[in-house]
Design a protein around this motif. Structure first.
Motif, PDB file in Angstrom:
ATOM      1  N   PHE B 379       0.838  -1.184   0.000  1.00  0.00           N
ATOM      2  CA  PHE B 379       0.000   0.000   0.000  1.00  0.00           C
ATOM      3  C   PHE B 379       0.878   1.240   0.000  1.00  0.00           C
ATOM      4  CE2 PHE B 379      -2.179   3.408   2.173  1.00  0.00           C
ATOM      5  CZ  PHE B 379      -3.424   3.384   1.572  1.00  0.00           C
ATOM      6  N   SER B 380       0.478   2.230  -0.767  1.00  0.00           N
ATOM      7  CA  SER B 380       1.150   3.517  -0.694  1.00  0.00           C
ATOM      8  C   SER B 380       0.091   4.583  -0.827  1.00  0.00           C
ATOM      9  CB  SER B 380       2.169   3.657  -1.827  1.00  0.00           C
ATOM     10  OG  SER B 380       2.538   5.014  -1.936  1.00  0.00           O
ATOM     11  N   ASP B 381       0.327   5.737  -0.196  1.00  0.00           N
ATOM     12  CA  ASP B 381      -0.657   6.810  -0.328  1.00  0.00           C
ATOM     13  C   ASP B 381      -0.351   7.647  -1.553  1.00  0.00           C
ATOM     14  OD1 ASP B 381       1.688   7.884   0.989  1.00  0.00           O
ATOM     15  OD2 ASP B 381       0.519   9.721   1.130  1.00  0.00           O
ATOM     16  N   GLU B 382       0.719   7.293  -2.260  1.00  0.00           N
ATOM     17  CA  GLU B 382       1.074   8.077  -3.437  1.00  0.00           C
ATOM     18  C   GLU B 382       0.659   7.352  -4.706  1.00  0.00           C
ATOM     19  OE1 GLU B 382       5.153   9.394  -3.411  1.00  0.00           O
ATOM     20  OE2 GLU B 382       4.969   9.813  -1.257  1.00  0.00           O
ATOM     21  N   ILE B 383      -0.114   8.058  -5.528  1.00  0.00           N
ATOM     22  CA  ILE B 383      -0.601   7.493  -6.784  1.00  0.00           C
ATOM     23  C   ILE B 383       0.577   7.007  -7.634  1.00  0.00           C
ATOM     24  CG2 ILE B 383      -1.780   8.071  -8.952  1.00  0.00           C
ATOM     25  CD1 ILE B 383      -3.769   8.097  -6.761  1.00  0.00           C
ATOM     26  N   LEU B 386       1.669   3.628  -6.692  1.00  0.00           N
ATOM     27  CA  LEU B 386       0.715   2.610  -7.118  1.00  0.00           C
ATOM     28  C   LEU B 386       0.820   2.381  -8.622  1.00  0.00           C
ATOM     29  CD1 LEU B 386      -2.358   3.597  -4.929  1.00  0.00           C
ATOM     30  CD2 LEU B 386      -0.916   1.580  -4.665  1.00  0.00           C
TER      31      LEU B 386
END
Ligand SMILES: [Zn+2]
Lengths: 145, 432
Positions: B379-383, B386
């Motif tokens: 998981f990453s909060d950065e598009i 992803l």
């Protein structure tokens, strides 16, 4: 120094945003600010909430992919050029902004939320001298009446 | 530990001798008791006397699933019906089910083979074993059950469908071993993680089968659960689970050759291929009474090795399956096996095997979309991160299958989980 932002992965499917908001509501979590970055297939919902750890737990219990991310929040007066000044300070310190959004809290000032690529704490004192006002987790909690 | 050292460690000469004697008897029996086989042999100009040993195997005609369907339900049984004590049937996805029958002796041999397999996996009478295959017409549940009982383990006949109860009992009963499909075990591991039971269970060993899985999948299961996992192979037509099983060295699955004579053939020319060459696995049963099979084509693609194993067994080893000709998809003219996608995903660090292939046709062109669940570990909060992940997956898959696929990241737990055979393909193409 850092504020915990809640980041949630959501598919571009009908009702998914609604599902997230419903879970937060049911768990009595107050949203202070949010931003949604989207692609064709999915979006990344980023939220500043009053109790991020509890919100994370509630979302995970409901099967969402979510995490807490360190972001910086600064308060600045509603004056022309304020944001540009901040951007230029970060630029001089060679810190990249990954993304940013705002929290509008009052007539006189606003807060900017941003995530940086490099560590910002080593420049914290310098930034404070330059007039940057960092918002703390307690300040965030206090934003909710 | 070796369950039956005499049979599992005999020299190649002794084994060939035993197999030859048993083959001659089997051929004689089917010729005289099964009109269908007699006709086939006569058409090939063969008499029982022409088969003097395993060196003559190539003279015999093949048997396929179609032969079983044509003689539905009992046409290939080689004993009077009063001798049959059990039947199983495989779900016919196309056409009729195939029915198999066992005499009392067949059941005894079956439980002997499963006991050998479980012993090979290190299971003993001290173990407490959950059987989490479906019980019923499917051979998995009862086959594993009889084998575990024969071994003397304490059997907990869970069957499938109630994972919550399974994990509760796993903890409460101090269960040390489990038999189930690999995809179900992954599901069980997820549930254990969710309920924070992972450090409370005493599981040591899993024997998984009934669907293809990769070596990487095994390693992941072993790491996630802190256990040893083994691959058991079988098919209901030949017997059920326990035709072959791997050992702690994981260098192929030992075939219980004194009961099942394996061959590898080229599926197009139907001629035998050499050691270590990939082809279709073919079995001739050597001791079965109820439903003897002559050169049964399994459709499973693998290779065979006759070298002695580090575990001491001399039994030939078949390699992990390269896929089933039945599962093969033809996408834009390229042969694709779901197992290739699985292996590719697992080679990427930290990616779990939850994926779905969606094959469709736009105009005259096939499209392949692979949906992959975004789990916490990547998981990453950065598009951007992803998007990099999607790209990386796309790259790895293209390398594996030689086709570009659209990668779609989806939320965790949104793809269909199965408690039986894993479903990884949705083919939306309508054949014209
Ligand atoms: Zn071995």
């Amino acid at each position: 120094m850092y504020i915990k932002q809640l980041s949630v992965f959501i598919e571009n499917r009908e009702g998914r945003l609604d599902d997230v908001l419903e879970i937060l509501k049911t768990n009595n979590i107050n949203i202070i600010s949010l931003s949604l970055a989207d692609t064709a297939d999915y979006g990344m919902l980023r939220l500043i909430v009053n109790t991020s750890a509890r919100a994370l737990e509630a979302l995970k219990n409901n099967g969402f992919s979510a995490s807490l991310t360190d972001v910086t929040v600064v308060r600045m007066p509603h004056k022309i050029g304020q944001l540009q000044e901040l951007a230029s300070l970060l630029c001089k310190a060679d810190i990249n902004i990954e993304y940013m959004y705002s929290i509008s809290i009052g007539q006189d000032d606003a807060c900017i939320v941003f995530k940086t690529s490099g560590k910002i704490e080593q420049f914290a004192d310098q930034f404070k001298k330059d007039g940057v006002e960092f918002v703390t987790q307690n300040d965030i909690a206090a934003m909710v009446k | 530990m070796i369950w039956n050292e005499t049979k599992e460690c005999m020299s190649r000469d002794e084994m060939s001798c035993l197999q030859s004697a048993r083959l001659v008897k089997t051929v004689d029996r089917v010729y005289h008791n099964v009109p269908y086989y007699r006709n086939k042999m006569q058409q090939a100009g063969l008499e029982p006397g022409d088969i003097k040993g395993i060196e003559d195997i190539n003279k015999l005609p093949y048997t396929t699933k179609d032969d079983l369907r044509e003689t539905y339900p009992f046409g290939l049984f080689a004993v009077p019906m009063s001798e049959i004590v059990r039947t199983h049937a495989s779900s016919g996805t196309t056409g009729k089910a195939t029915v198999v029958g066992y005499t009392r002796r067949d059941i005894d041999i079956w439980k002997e083979c499963v006991a050998r397999a479980f012993t090979q996996a290190g299971i003993t009478r001290e173990d407490r074993m959950q059987i989490a295959y479906g019980y019923g017409l499917f051979t998995g549940g009862l086959g594993a059950h009889y084998g575990a009982e024969n071994l003397g383990a304490m059997v907990v006949p869970m069957s499938t469908g109630n994972t919550k109860k399974l994990v509760t009992m796993m903890e409460d009963f101090d269960v040390t071993a489990i038999a189930c499909t690999p995809s179900y075990l992954i599901h069980i591991a997820e549930v254990l993680k969710e309920t924070n039971q992972l450090d409370k269970i005493k599981l040591k060993t899993a024997v998984c089968g009934a669907e293809p899985w990769t070596d990487n999948m095994r390693k992941q299961i072993e790491a996630d659960l802190g256990i040893h996992a083994f691959d058991i192979y079988g098919l209901s037509e030949v017997m059920g689970p326990g035709v072959a099983c791997d050992c702690i060295h994981h260098k192929g699955l030992h075939v219980y050759e004194d009961h099942f004579l394996p061959e590898i053939i080229d599926p197009t020319t139907l001629q035998p291929v050499g050691e270590d060459v990939t082809g279709e696995l073919v079995f001739t049963t050597l001791t079965k009474e109820g439903l003897p099979l002559i050169r049964y084509r399994t459709k499973d693609l693998t290779s065979i090795n006759y070298g002695k194993c580090e575990c001491g067994r001399t039994l030939a080893r078949i390699n992990r399956f390269k896929g089933r000709s039945d599962d093969m998809l033809i996408i834009r003219g390229v042969n694709v096996f779901p197992s290739q996608i699985e292996a590719a995903l697992l080679e990427m660090n930290g990616t779990t095997p939850h994926y779905m292939m969606i094959v469709d046709r736009q105009g005259s062109l096939d499209s392949l979309e692979i949906q992959v669940e975004v789990e916490e570990r990547f998981f990453s909060d950065e598009i951007r991160e992803l998007e990099n992940l999607s790209k990386q997956i796309g790259h790895v898959i293209q390398n594996a299958i030689g086709l570009a696929a659209k990668i779609k990241l989806v939320e965790p737990r949104t793809l269909e989980r199965s408690e039986g055979k894993a479903k990884h393909v949705i083919d939306k193409r309508t054949l014209v």
